[in-house]
Design an enzyme around this catalytic site. Structure first.
Site, PDB file in Angstrom:
ATOM      1  N   GLU A  99      -5.621 -10.783  -1.974  1.00  0.00           N
ATOM      2  CA  GLU A  99      -6.430 -10.693  -0.749  1.00  0.00           C
ATOM      3  C   GLU A  99      -7.920 -10.711  -1.076  1.00  0.00           C
ATOM      4  O   GLU A  99      -8.706  -9.972  -0.477  1.00  0.00           O
ATOM      5  CB  GLU A  99      -6.073  -9.407   0.026  1.00  0.00           C
ATOM      6  N   GLU A 103       0.793  -1.241   0.000  1.00  0.00           N
ATOM      7  CA  GLU A 103       0.000   0.000   0.000  1.00  0.00           C
ATOM      8  C   GLU A 103       0.825   1.290   0.000  1.00  0.00           C
ATOM      9  O   GLU A 103       0.552   2.206   0.784  1.00  0.00           O
ATOM     10  CB  GLU A 103      -0.986   0.001   1.184  1.00  0.00           C
TER      11      GLU A 103
HETATM   12  C1  XIL Z   1      -5.398  -7.123   8.002  1.00  0.00           C
HETATM   13  C2  XIL Z   1      -5.634  -8.424   8.746  1.00  0.00           C
HETATM   14  O1  XIL Z   1      -6.671  -9.146   8.128  1.00  0.00           O
HETATM   15  C3  XIL Z   1      -5.964  -8.145  10.172  1.00  0.00           C
HETATM   16  O2  XIL Z   1      -6.062  -9.367  10.892  1.00  0.00           O
HETATM   17  C4  XIL Z   1      -4.890  -7.263  10.774  1.00  0.00           C
HETATM   18  O3  XIL Z   1      -5.213  -6.917  12.059  1.00  0.00           O
HETATM   19  C5  XIL Z   1      -4.720  -5.993   9.980  1.00  0.00           C
HETATM   20  O4  XIL Z   1      -4.437  -6.325   8.654  1.00  0.00           O
HETATM   21  N1  XIL Z   1      -4.799  -4.970   3.435  1.00  0.00           N
HETATM   22  C6  XIL Z   1      -3.697  -5.735   3.723  1.00  0.00           C
HETATM   23  C7  XIL Z   1      -3.751  -6.719   4.816  1.00  0.00           C
HETATM   24  O5  XIL Z   1      -2.710  -5.683   2.999  1.00  0.00           O
HETATM   25  O6  XIL Z   1      -2.508  -6.902   5.432  1.00  0.00           O
HETATM   26  C8  XIL Z   1      -4.790  -6.362   5.835  1.00  0.00           C
HETATM   27  O7  XIL Z   1      -4.901  -7.439   6.740  1.00  0.00           O
HETATM   28  C9  XIL Z   1      -6.118  -6.068   5.181  1.00  0.00           C
HETATM   29  C10 XIL Z   1      -6.005  -4.907   4.226  1.00  0.00           C
END
Ligand code: XIL
Length: 350
Positions: A254, A149
């Site tokens: 994701e 990000e």
């Molecule tokens: C999130 C996880 O799902 C949570 O358990 C954690 O507390 C915070 O991060 N984008 C990303 C991920 O790249 O790393 C994030 O994951 C969700 C959004």
């Protein structure tokens, strides 16, 4: 001999087809075109019903949070590898591959990395950390999200995060170079969300082009694809095409499909968020969701440039979307809270 009535034969045949599909591992359905993975938490790997589903349907794991810097290195020079090691060991014991996530993410950066504000010290800490993590898993983690990000949602191309404020865009270069040095064979990704939206995609591809121009070793773009209800497919196709046109690999890193389609204000100050789905609205959503999952997997299947698709969690009860952008029951994944395959999973393996 009297034949059984036609209806009975048809019933048995249908039952056979249903069973066949429920029994088909998701990873096998797409094996010819990409690998299928899932985000996991170390603790769930010890719970047999969950770990059985994980090894049956997925050929790849990624740590949902336990390979981030705030977990591995909460204090400078002190490492806690326990959860990360457990996830990698589980994958190896089950013949699965591991995607590393994420070496640098502004939200999981412990304060010590940026303390003092001196760019040379910050660079040295980052390079040491990246070196130590990537070399520990060298040859075992086949791809890393090196920077997560880094692209902004507003004005300039770069996200105005603590790293950018401290050292400008250089932190991205440092992280990629250090990762490549520690494992020359690992695939290195820039991972971001919102590439399904045109303006964000343009910024992401601009940042990537700038990195490639300066010979920063980027192999691929990770598309988070945290999608919502009523998402259309155009932006998904455009995002995957843009990365292929740049000569890079895409991973869908994701994937989840929220039951809600919130306005921007919900993410900014939690106003205007959609209300919790009513019980009698759930079935309709699950059918829509199944179509969208299928379309996204198809978009990946037809493109040689897409080599992995991972869902962000195994089952609805595990999803981060039950707490983000606010606490609200969500239904974004392929298995429900009791680990039953949802219509989306059925649609994919049929
Ligand atoms: C999130 C996880 O799902 C949570 O358990 C954690 O507390 C915070 O991060 N984008 C990303 C991920 O790249 O790393 C994030 O994951 C969700 C959004």
């Amino acid at each position: 001999m009297r034949l059984p009535p036609f209806e009975l034969l048809l019933g048995l045949l249908l039952l056979g087809t249903l069973n066949a599909s429920a029994d088909t591992p998701l990873k096998e359905t797409y094996a010819e075109s990409f690998e299928v993975g899932v985000a996991v938490q170390a603790a769930q790997l010890d719970r047999a019903p969950e770990s059985r589903l994980i090894t049956r349907h997925f050929g790849m794991v990624v740590a949902e949070y336990q390979m981030k810097a705030n977990v591995i290195a909460p204090r400078e020079g002190e490492y806690d590898w326990s959860a990360a090691d457990a996830i990698v060991a589980f994958a190896e014991a089950n013949g699965m591959r591991v995607r590393g996530h994420a070496l640098l993410w502004h939200q999981s950066t412990p304060d010590w990395f940026l303390a003092g504000g001196d760019p040379a010290a910050i660079r040295a800490r980052l390079e040491t950390y990246v070196h130590d993590v990537v070399s520990r898993y060298r040859g075992r983690v086949f791809a890393w999200d090196v920077v997560n990000e880094p692209v902004g949602d507003g004005e300039g191309p770069y996200r105005d995060n603590a790293w950018y404020r401290a050292v400008g865009k250089a932190y991205i270069d440092w992280a990629f170079h250090a990762a490549r040095e520690a494992d020359p064979d690992c695939l290195l990704f820039l991972n971001d969300y919102g590439t399904e939206r045109k303006a964000k995609l343009e910024r992401v591809m601009g940042v990537v082009a700038d990195l490639l121009d300066r010979s920063v070793p980027v192999d691929g773009v990770g598309h988070q694809f945290h999608l919502g209800r009523r998402q259309t497919m155009d932006g998904i196709h455009e995002a995957l095409d843009a990365v292929a046109d740049a000569g890079l690999v895409s991973h869908i890193t994701e994937l989840d499909i929220s039951a809600y389609n919130d306005p921007g204000s919900c993410f900014v100050n939690r106003t205007g968020c959609e209300p919790e789905l009513l019980d009698d609205e759930i079935a309709g959503f699950l059918a829509e969701q199944a179509d969208l999952y299928h379309a996204v997997f198809e978009a990946a299947r037809i493109r040689p440039s897409v080599s992995a698709v991972l869902t962000w969690g195994l089952h609805d009860g595990q999803s981060w979307l039950n707490n983000f952008p606010l606490r609200r029951t969500n239904h974004p994944l392929l298995f429900d809270r009791s680990l039953k395959p949802k219509p989306a999973l059925q649609g994919l393996v049929d």
